[in-house]
Design a protein around this motif. Structure first.
Motif, PDB file in Angstrom:
ATOM      1  N   SER A   1       0.833  -1.197   0.000  1.00  0.00           N
ATOM      2  CA  SER A   1       0.000   0.000   0.000  1.00  0.00           C
ATOM      3  C   SER A   1       0.872   1.253   0.000  1.00  0.00           C
ATOM      4  CB  SER A   1      -0.930   0.012   1.218  1.00  0.00           C
ATOM      5  OG  SER A   1      -0.188   0.058   2.410  1.00  0.00           O
TER       6      SER A   1
ATOM      7  N   ALA B   1      -4.443   5.355   3.559  1.00  0.00           N
ATOM      8  CA  ALA B   1      -5.725   4.631   3.528  1.00  0.00           C
ATOM      9  C   ALA B   1      -5.562   3.311   4.267  1.00  0.00           C
ATOM     10  CB  ALA B   1      -6.250   4.410   2.116  1.00  0.00           C
TER      11      ALA B   1
ATOM     12  N   TRP C   1      -6.274  -0.725   3.800  1.00  0.00           N
ATOM     13  CA  TRP C   1      -6.610  -1.788   2.859  1.00  0.00           C
ATOM     14  C   TRP C   1      -6.675  -3.112   3.609  1.00  0.00           C
ATOM     15  CZ3 TRP C   1      -7.269  -0.371  -2.325  1.00  0.00           C
ATOM     16  CH2 TRP C   1      -6.836   0.907  -2.664  1.00  0.00           C
TER      17      TRP C   1
ATOM     18  N   SER D   1     -11.142  -0.933   0.936  1.00  0.00           N
ATOM     19  CA  SER D   1     -10.363   0.255   1.288  1.00  0.00           C
ATOM     20  C   SER D   1     -11.271   1.269   1.964  1.00  0.00           C
ATOM     21  CB  SER D   1      -9.736   0.879   0.040  1.00  0.00           C
ATOM     22  OG  SER D   1      -8.994   2.026   0.395  1.00  0.00           O
TER      23      SER D   1
ATOM     24  N   CYS E   1      -2.774   0.821  -3.896  1.00  0.00           N
ATOM     25  CA  CYS E   1      -2.423  -0.505  -3.402  1.00  0.00           C
ATOM     26  C   CYS E   1      -1.882  -1.276  -4.606  1.00  0.00           C
ATOM     27  CB  CYS E   1      -3.640  -1.197  -2.802  1.00  0.00           C
ATOM     28  SG  CYS E   1      -3.275  -2.752  -1.999  1.00  0.00           S
TER      29      CYS E   1
END
Length: 744
Positions: free
Chosen positions: A244, A248, A250, A259, A272
């Motif tokens: 990643s 964010a 994931w 996500s 990602c």
């Protein structure tokens, strides 16, 4: 003919029912005498030291806030499972402002939305637990929590009712429940916990629900501890497959990458990237994407340097957009195309595909080309997924290759298949009419169109049924192919996943096979595994039940999820047999000798011997891997304290699969669903074991009641042909009469 055949035949013909045995649920401890009632103010002062505020800590700070309370003086905290989430670091704040990191998720229960957390603390003040089975409507109560993050708040009200919500018995309370209250205690006026505040009513702000505290007691009695080091990896992406970038969060569950939260890039951008090698010069990438908000954006990225330079192809605001990102802000971005498309399905799953050639980029949505660009600003780099802003996005089936387009069928094959389908759906000839012809008599034309639409809807239903049956037959074919191998070569894990996919075509078997391989890699070089069977069994027990929290289903034993191995792997909760399959296959993959399935009546267990002549020992996987002797198990599961000899012999993989299948069939009958819902399971049992007389008789009865006389005749004919020579004549006569009625 086996003697059991006659017994089953007699029993079923006479309509006798047999209840399935299930593990015993321990009784609650005896309660002390009730303390005197107190005022709300007195309760607030007395209870405050037992309340906690729970904070989820993510990459960007606080991800969520909830409540909880102390249930043991040595650091056990009760709350809701949704309060702690998955793969989140958790912090507990006490009434005096002191904070503790959670060291262990002591227990979790998806079905009842409950969790127990362990912190390193002593001398805490636990709240006494009441008896939620004895609550009375109109009883005064108080609720405490952290509404909107305001910790240690109290509100007074009454118990409105006990009510079923989503199949669970809940306590309905006339108090406002706000964000942050979840996990807080609901108490009577003596200060005893009656429940945990769980969810807010959709009808009014002043009405909510609480999970009865007796469910929490079951959790305390049967923990499934997972250390935080392991908890933080639940749902985490495999770093060998994904990296990643730009923040964010994931995560991955059941083959779907999810996500959440904005990335650290401008506009909340986050990437990602797959570790798969991208082919040189010409390549394609594809994934299926779904967003929670069409005003957001999420899709594919390619030719990425892992930072601010890359392309992105994604839906945004209902259109399809191709952008070249040359830097960290909007001034360095170039929107190459932004177009609408009828092929895009708003709010649904959409398959995006990009073809990158040296001189052009072509973008597709759901198989239809929507963009072609001659931009060559960036070439080479990694490929993967991207998202923007606060969008919550889900991705599945990401692929990299040289040609990912769905290949057309060969003309001859396509013609043959279409002809078969048309034969299936055709019930009457249709007449083409032009629009001009329809306008000559709009009223009559509308009636014709309504009739045709209804006919097409009926055909669509039949086609859906045909598609579903095609899938089931394909899964049956794959299962039979696996079972046709020599016993040592049969992959029971794959068979069990195929059984789950028989009901759910969306299951990606390869994802779960990869998850299993990761478990094998965790233990592959463990010295305890190599010491011998006894040491390996103890290590497997610690790994599955202590380090990873696998456990027997506590409150929803008959739920079909417990029979689906993919959901058992996801939720770490299952039946004795599904947990045993995982255990046996893990032992086999690690080369542990002498571990096998033991088909005890009432409860499937894992057996092991330390050497060919070693004494049989049992592992009760439903009870946290408890090691038991054969004698102990017999006293628990039988009336006379003895097992039939066949119950102690290692069972075959086919027999294990059949037992799993029969559990699924029982859950259908328990749910009181339609007769037709049980037929696929009966068909699969008989495909695996054509000699299964009980299922043959049951299917004959089902087919007769559903009006499928030809199928019923086939099954009754088999029963007559295979009827034992020494069977009671009256039963044979009954079968003959039944066959005669089916011919009429």
């Amino acid at each position: 003919m086996r003697p059991v055949y006659l017994l089953l035949l007699t029993s079923l013909l006479l309509g006798q029912a047999h209840a399935a045995s299930k593990p015993k649920v321990p009784a609650s401890a005896t309660k002390p005498a009730a303390p005197a009632a107190r005022t709300a103010a007195e309760l607030a002062a007395a209870i405050r030291p037992s309340l906690v505020k729970i904070t989820q800590i993510g990459r960007e700070g606080t991800d969520g806030i909830g409540s909880g309370f102390v249930v043991s003086e040595d650091g056990l905290i009760a709350t809701n499972l949704h309060v702690i989430g998955e793969a989140r670091r958790l912090q507990i704040e006490m009434h005096d402002g002191k904070t503790h990191d959670v060291s262990v998720v002591q227990a979790s229960d998806n079905h009842h939305d409950l969790a127990l957390l362990k912190i390193e603390a002593k001398g805490l003040k636990p709240l006494p637990l009441g008896d939620s089975s004895k609550v009375q409507q109109g009883e005064p109560i108080v609720a405490m929590g952290a509404p909107e993050g305001l910790a240690f708040s109290i509100v007074q009200g009454v118990l409105s009712a006990t009510r079923e919500v989503d199949g669970l018995e809940m306590l309905q309370v006339a108090v406002p429940i706000e964000k942050g209250n979840s996990g807080g205690p609901l108490l009577d006026m003596q200060g005893r916990v009656l429940g945990l505040l769980t969810l807010k009513s959709l009808k009014t702000d002043n009405l909510g629900f609480a999970m009865p505290v007796n469910e929490l007691k079951n959790l305390i009695e049967k923990p499934n501890p997972v250390p935080m080091s392991r908890w933080l990896t639940i749902g985490a992406l495999n770093p060998k497959l994904w990296h990643s970038h730009l923040g964010a969060q994931w995560t991955q569950h059941a083959g779907v990458i999810r996500s959440e939260f904005p990335g650290s890039g401008f506009g909340g951008r986050a990437l990602c990237l797959s570790t798969q090698k991208v082919p040189e010069e010409t390549f394609e990438i594809a994934a299926t994407v779904k967003m929670d908000d069409e005003s957001g954006a999420a899709g594919l990225t390619f030719c990425s340097d892992g930072g601010d330079k890359h392309y992105g192809f994604y839906p945004s605001g209902g259109k399809l957009r191709l952008t070249r990102f040359n830097g960290p802000d909007v001034y360095s971005w170039t929107i190459l195309a932004d177009v609408p498309s009828d092929a895009y399905k708003s709010g649904d799953w959409n398959t995006l595909r990009v073809r990158v050639e040296p001189e052009r980029i072509v973008c597709y949505v759901n198989g239809k080309q929507v963009i072609e660009s001659d931009d060559t600003g960036i070439r080479a780099g990694a490929a993967g997924l991207c998202k923007f802003r606060t969008t919550v996005a889900e991705f599945r089936n990401f692929r990299i290759g040289t040609d990912l387009a769905e290949k057309p069928l060969q003309p001859e094959l396509a013609s043959r298949l279409r002809s078969k389908v048309q034969e299936y759906v055709a019930t009457a000839a249709t007449t083409d009419q032009t629009l001009e012809g329809l306008l000559e008599n709009p009223g009559a034309a509308r009636r014709v169109l309504v009739e045709q639409r209804r006919r097409l809807e009926e055909e669509a239903v039949r086609l859906r049924d045909l598609e579903r049956e095609l899938h089931r037959r394909a899964m049956t074919k794959d299962i039979l192919a696996e079972l046709a191998k020599p016993e040592p070569e049969i992959n029971l894990l794959r068979c069990s996943l195929l059984l789950a996919r028989h009901d759910n075509p969306e299951i990606d078997i390869s994802t779960y096979m990869s998850s299993f391989k990761a478990m094998v890699l965790d233990l592959k070089d463990d010295p305890e595994i190599k010491k011998g069977t006894i040491a390996a069994v103890k290590r497997l027990n610690r790994y599955l039940f202590e380090e990873n929290g696998f456990h027997g289903s506590r409150g929803d034993y008959s739920n079909r999820s417990n029979s689906y191995l993919n959901e058992v792997i996801d939720d770490r909760e299952g039946l004795p047999i599904t947990l045993s399959v995982l255990y046996i296959e893990l032992a086999s993959a690690l080369g542990v000798q002498g571990v096998f399935g033991v088909p005890l009546p009432g409860k499937f267990m894992v057996g092991y011997r330390d050497g060919p002549e070693g004494e049989l020992q049992l592992v009760d996987v439903f009870e946290h891997g408890k090691l038991v002797t054969v004698e102990q198990a017999a006293l628990d599961l039988t009336e006379d304290g003895r097992f039939p000899e066949a119950a102690l012999a290692p069972t075959t993989k086919q027999a294990i699969l059949l037992r799993m299948l029969r559990n699924l069939m029982s859950s259908v009958f328990d749910d009181s669903r339609s007769l037709r819902d049980s037929l696929p399971y009966l068909n699969l049992v008989l495909a695996i074991d054509p000699q299964a007389a009980a299922e043959r008789l049951t299917r004959a009865q089902m087919r007769q009641r559903l009006g499928e006389k030809a199928g019923a005749r086939e099954d009754v004919g088999w029963l007559i042909q295979n009827f034992p020579e020494d069977g009671p004549p009256e039963l044979m006569q009954q079968l003959d009469r039944w066959m005669q009625s089916l011919r009429e």
